[in-house]
Enzyme design. Sequence first.
Site, short mmCIF file in Angstrom:
data_model
loop_
_atom_site.label_atom_id
_atom_site.label_comp_id
_atom_site.label_asym_id
_atom_site.label_seq_id
_atom_site.Cartn_x
_atom_site.Cartn_y
_atom_site.Cartn_z
CD GLN A 65 0.88 -17.47 12.15
OE1 GLN A 65 1.92 -17.57 12.74
NE2 GLN A 65 0.67 -17.75 10.82
CG ASP B 180 0.54 -9.58 32.08
OD1 ASP B 180 0.88 -8.26 32.11
OD2 ASP B 180 1.31 -10.05 31.19
CE1 TYR C 146 11.12 -17.54 17.19
CE2 TYR C 146 9.90 -16.57 19.19
CZ TYR C 146 10.11 -17.48 18.11
OH TYR C 146 9.01 -18.47 17.74
CE LYS D 22 9.67 -19.40 21.84
NZ LYS D 22 8.48 -19.57 22.62
C1 VAH Z 1 9.08 -16.15 13.41
N1 VAH Z 1 7.04 -17.21 13.03
O1 VAH Z 1 9.14 -15.87 12.15
C2 VAH Z 1 8.11 -17.27 13.95
C3 VAH Z 1 8.66 -18.49 13.92
C4 VAH Z 1 10.24 -20.33 12.44
C5 VAH Z 1 9.75 -18.73 12.75
O2 VAH Z 1 9.61 -18.83 14.90
O3 VAH Z 1 9.72 -15.37 14.35
#
Ligand code: VAH
Length: 310
Positions: A12, A52, A142, A146
Amino acid sequence: MKKILVLGSCGQIGTELVLTLREKFGSENVVAADLKDACPENLSNGPYIQLDALNKESVRSYIIDQKFSDVYLLAALLSATAEKNPDFAWKLNMESLFIILDLAKEGHISKIFWPSSIAVFGPTTPRIKTPQYTVMEPSTVYGISKQAGERWCEYYFNKFGVDVRSIRYPGLISYKSLPGGGTTDYAVDIYYKAKAGEHFTCFLKEDTALPMMFMDDAIRATIELMEAPKEQVKIRSSYNLSALSFTPKQIFETIKKIIPSFSIEYQPDFRQAIADSWPASIDDSYARENWGWKESYDLDKTTMEMLNNL
Ligand code: VAH
């Protein structure tokens, strides 16, 4: 001379970054790279290579050989997908970062952009106008990746002088490229359904406020940060960045003003718990003070742009 590589260019953010960087620096100077063999139609106005982000040998030999000045590393699994595939999410989100950080440490890259997210905040973080410096106990794979990535970016800057820059993106709304696997993706899908004259089923509760931003603002912020003089980039973990904060009910109402027949229902799924762990709104005063950030799209303008361009 600028020579830029965008790794993860079919996502995106990556898609819109490539298109905007090519307009600014010349198509031939911006190489799009992703897992896909064939270059996607919307990126065919410049060079594309199948790469990759986890193939250390091929990424290293390509970057050393091509002598890029700037590398944007966008390859990652986002919040919802990462919960379904935690091992690979950690591997992709972290190992791809180390490959690029080490290339810069060895002097093969001058500047790196790496995206963080408001997902680095967790359920114990103050949710309203979340500050740049605060409690950060992310509860998603996630968000954990991060947060760890931010620590490593700051470490490589402090220890090895690597010029890596980062933004904690909110949810992003775009019409040129589809989101993939995020918890904020409802805020894109709602426009597609409205434009198609279809009923919309939202996977979050109507009062779930989240930080959001129109993609044009996010891309402009990214390039403004990357082009800022080094001494203005005082935060080397990642910058809070903000523009909008709205609930599904609020975005629905801006659309209904233009498409009165549009209808919605709310059927929260597993992504509700992810959204509930994130801030409702963000304080981005450091980005505004350090490198002059200011958003230009409010919710009504975002809705107008989306419905006019879809
Ligand atoms: C998600 N679009 O939804 C991403 C983003 C703050 C959200 O990191 O995982």
